[in-house]
Design a protein around this motif. Structure first.
Motif, PDB file in Angstrom:
ATOM      1  N   ALA A  98       0.780  -1.201  -0.031  1.00  0.00           N
ATOM      2  CA  ALA A  98      -0.058   0.086   0.034  1.00  0.00           C
ATOM      3  C   ALA A  98       0.899   1.460   0.109  1.00  0.00           C
ATOM      4  O   ALA A  98       0.546   2.099  -0.748  1.00  0.00           O
ATOM      5  N   LEU A  99       1.981   1.345   0.676  1.00  0.00           N
ATOM      6  CA  LEU A  99       2.879   2.553   0.661  1.00  0.00           C
ATOM      7  C   LEU A  99       3.389   2.823  -0.585  1.00  0.00           C
ATOM      8  O   LEU A  99       3.472   3.847  -1.042  1.00  0.00           O
ATOM      9  N   VAL A 100       4.076   1.484  -1.278  1.00  0.00           N
ATOM     10  CA  VAL A 100       4.718   1.964  -2.572  1.00  0.00           C
ATOM     11  C   VAL A 100       3.450   2.004  -3.654  1.00  0.00           C
ATOM     12  O   VAL A 100       3.572   2.861  -4.452  1.00  0.00           O
ATOM     13  N   ASN A 101       2.224   1.898  -3.447  1.00  0.00           N
ATOM     14  CA  ASN A 101       1.179   2.073  -4.266  1.00  0.00           C
ATOM     15  C   ASN A 101       0.736   3.509  -4.288  1.00  0.00           C
ATOM     16  O   ASN A 101       0.752   4.168  -5.297  1.00  0.00           O
ATOM     17  N   GLU A 102       0.964   3.965  -3.021  1.00  0.00           N
ATOM     18  CA  GLU A 102       0.676   5.393  -2.656  1.00  0.00           C
ATOM     19  C   GLU A 102       1.731   6.524  -3.345  1.00  0.00           C
ATOM     20  O   GLU A 102       1.710   7.358  -3.900  1.00  0.00           O
ATOM     21  N   MET A 103       2.947   5.740  -3.071  1.00  0.00           N
ATOM     22  CA  MET A 103       3.947   6.488  -3.795  1.00  0.00           C
ATOM     23  C   MET A 103       3.978   6.447  -5.294  1.00  0.00           C
ATOM     24  O   MET A 103       4.419   7.569  -5.872  1.00  0.00           O
ATOM     25  N   ALA A 104       3.317   5.383  -6.051  1.00  0.00           N
ATOM     26  CA  ALA A 104       3.402   5.455  -7.571  1.00  0.00           C
ATOM     27  C   ALA A 104       2.213   6.559  -8.086  1.00  0.00           C
ATOM     28  O   ALA A 104       2.655   7.242  -8.952  1.00  0.00           O
ATOM     29  N   VAL A 105       1.435   6.722  -7.231  1.00  0.00           N
ATOM     30  CA  VAL A 105       0.414   7.736  -7.608  1.00  0.00           C
ATOM     31  C   VAL A 105       1.007   9.215  -7.446  1.00  0.00           C
ATOM     32  O   VAL A 105       0.789  10.152  -8.188  1.00  0.00           O
ATOM     33  N   LEU A 106       1.656   9.340  -6.282  1.00  0.00           N
ATOM     34  CA  LEU A 106       2.342  10.515  -5.941  1.00  0.00           C
ATOM     35  C   LEU A 106       3.387  10.893  -7.021  1.00  0.00           C
ATOM     36  O   LEU A 106       3.578  11.864  -7.452  1.00  0.00           O
ATOM     37  N   CYS A 107       4.326   9.926  -7.481  1.00  0.00           N
ATOM     38  CA  CYS A 107       5.407  10.148  -8.325  1.00  0.00           C
ATOM     39  C   CYS A 107       4.811  10.352  -9.688  1.00  0.00           C
ATOM     40  O   CYS A 107       5.483  11.137 -10.347  1.00  0.00           O
ATOM     41  N   HIS A 108       4.029   9.589 -10.027  1.00  0.00           N
ATOM     42  CA  HIS A 108       3.084  10.027 -11.510  1.00  0.00           C
ATOM     43  C   HIS A 108       2.778  11.717 -11.538  1.00  0.00           C
ATOM     44  O   HIS A 108       3.251  12.279 -12.434  1.00  0.00           O
ATOM     45  N   ASP A 109       2.284  11.913 -10.430  1.00  0.00           N
ATOM     46  CA  ASP A 109       1.811  13.536 -10.181  1.00  0.00           C
ATOM     47  C   ASP A 109       3.002  14.362 -10.341  1.00  0.00           C
ATOM     48  O   ASP A 109       2.997  15.488 -10.746  1.00  0.00           O
ATOM     49  N   LEU A 110       4.123  14.062  -9.878  1.00  0.00           N
ATOM     50  CA  LEU A 110       5.367  14.670  -9.713  1.00  0.00           C
ATOM     51  C   LEU A 110       6.431  14.640 -10.713  1.00  0.00           C
ATOM     52  O   LEU A 110       7.402  15.344 -10.875  1.00  0.00           O
ATOM     53  N   GLY A 111       5.939  13.385 -11.716  1.00  0.00           N
ATOM     54  CA  GLY A 111       6.873  13.454 -12.693  1.00  0.00           C
ATOM     55  C   GLY A 111       8.205  12.642 -12.465  1.00  0.00           C
ATOM     56  O   GLY A 111       9.233  12.901 -13.009  1.00  0.00           O
ATOM     57  N   VAL A 112       8.088  11.924 -11.278  1.00  0.00           N
ATOM     58  CA  VAL A 112       9.359  11.225 -10.791  1.00  0.00           C
ATOM     59  C   VAL A 112       9.102   9.798 -11.270  1.00  0.00           C
ATOM     60  O   VAL A 112       8.019   9.125 -11.309  1.00  0.00           O
TER      61      VAL A 112
END
Length: 402
Positions: free
Chosen positions: A207-221
């Motif tokens: 779940a933590l890394v899935n949330e990071m996936a959404v965040l990183c897409h929004d940040l362009g990371v």
């Protein structure tokens, strides 16, 4: 040849145990508790049969073994709690034939306290024997990881918690024939809670890394590059990777219905992970729109519909929900999976692509849900009109990543 061991339940838990026992030279009896998901190749079955495995002709044979391990499935019921009906049926069947000095071990995923509060009374009432005095009773969490070639039953430590110290030692004597290391828990509740902790650990970190996936897409990371770098840290970090959802047989448990209060982090992890199929749909629809297409009428090819790479098991695979949501949007869905010859969604067969490259070239959008070893992802990224990679498996820049 009389069997030393009875494995009750020949699904995803029982079959690997039976295979390990046969490999260790233990004459093993298999007893089915119902329609189960485990499967063997013809070669594996031949090896087991030649090694001393056989299926029980009837329940009477359960009374002639020294050790009985209950591996019945415990699916989540409609109310979210574990369904123990198959464990109960297995216990009643065994209890009617239970002999003194038998060792009974439960491996099914259960709530803490189940061995003592649920299984023990069933065995005692049905047999007239007393656990801890007339027969041994213990719990051992299953640590099956299908398809893992590095960690097998032989080199995976086995945790055991017995009703009494003598119960623990009897179960330890059995498992020491299968594995290099036996770990003794203080009792059945501790052993049951080991299973709870291990399952929840996996789901919380995914779940933590899935949330990071959404965040990183929004940040362009590029999250996959972040994980690649982070996993070089030799302490305090374990790499997990995002995906379209969490599959598998082990379900997270927050204990709300068991203790009256929830494990809040587990509850939140379930919400995050359950949202991932919908996030995949959002990304798919956005990609189609960016390329001048609508989800309605779009031809979408799903690659890999199993929950794990290179296996046929579809238990808990997010592919099912993703296909349903795409169909609800009006998309025309097809699939390809080398391990799944036919696939149905909502009782309707989904068209299977025979020629992978032609199907990818013809589809408006191809979504990689599982990275089977046979997939040439570089070739697919060239052939596909539009490729959404939910596993970070394609070369950098070759596809749109989750």
């Amino acid at each position: 040849m009389p069997a030393d061991l009875a494995v009750i339940g020949l699904g995803h838990l029982g079959l690997p145990l039976a295979q390990a026992a046969v490999a260790a030279g233990i004459p093993t009896l298999g007893y089915k508790t119902g329609p189960e998901a485990g499967s063997l190749t013809a070669a594996e079955l031949r090896r087991m049969l030649s090694g001393g495995f056989r299926t029980a002709a009837g329940p009477a044979e359960l009374g002639r073994v020294r050790t009985a391990v209950i591996c019945a499935p415990t699916p989540r019921g409609a109310d979210g709690t574990l369904d123990l009906s198959q464990v109960e049926a297995a216990a009643r069947t065994l209890a009617a034939r239970l002999r003194p000095h038998t060792t009974v071990i439960l491996e099914s995923p259960v709530q803490p306290g189940t061995t003592e509060e649920f299984l023990r009374p069933l065995l005692e009432e049905g047999s007239g024997l007393q656990a801890g005095r007339d027969f041994h009773l213990a719990y051992s969490p299953s640590r099956v990881d299908p398809g893992n070639r590095d960690f097998t039953p032989a080199n995976t430590p086995k945790v055991i918690g017995g009703l009494t110290p003598a119960c623990t030692e009897s179960a330890a004597a059995f498992y020491s024939r299968l594995t290099d290391k036996v770990v003794r828990a203080r009792g059945p509740r501790e052993a049951e809670t080991v299973q709870l902790l291990e399952t929840n650990f996996r789901h919380v970190n995914i779940a933590l890394v899935n949330e990071m996936a959404v965040l990183c897409h929004d940040l362009g990371v590029d999250l996959w590059d972040v994980i690649r770098c982070a996993e070089t840290k030799p302490f305090g970090f374990q790499a997990f990777r995002p995906g379209p959802g969490v599959g598998g047989h082990a379900t997270p448990q927050d204990l709300r219905g068991h203790t009256g209060h929830a494990l809040r982090m587990v509850e939140l992890a379930q919400q995050v992970n359950n949202h991932m199929p919908q996030y995949v749909i959002q990304r798919a629809a956005t990609l189609l729109n960016e390329h001048g297409k609508s989800a309605r009428g779009a031809r979408v090819l799903l690659l890999g519909v199993t929950y794990k790479p290179d296996l046929a098991d579809q238990q808990g695979s997010p592919a099912q929900e993703i296909a349903i949501r795409l169909m609800e949007l009006g998309a025309s869905v097809s699939y390809h999976d080398p391990h799944v010859p036919s696939w149905s969604v909502l009782d309707r067969p989904v068209p299977r692509a025979d020629s992978l490259y032609e199907a990818a070239a013809d589809a408006d959008l191809t979504i990689l849900l599982q990275q089977h070893r046979t997939y040439d992802l570089q070739g697919l990224s060239v052939k596909a009109q539009l490729l959404l990679d939910t596993r970070g498996a394609t070369p950098t820049g070759a596809a749109h990543r989750l």
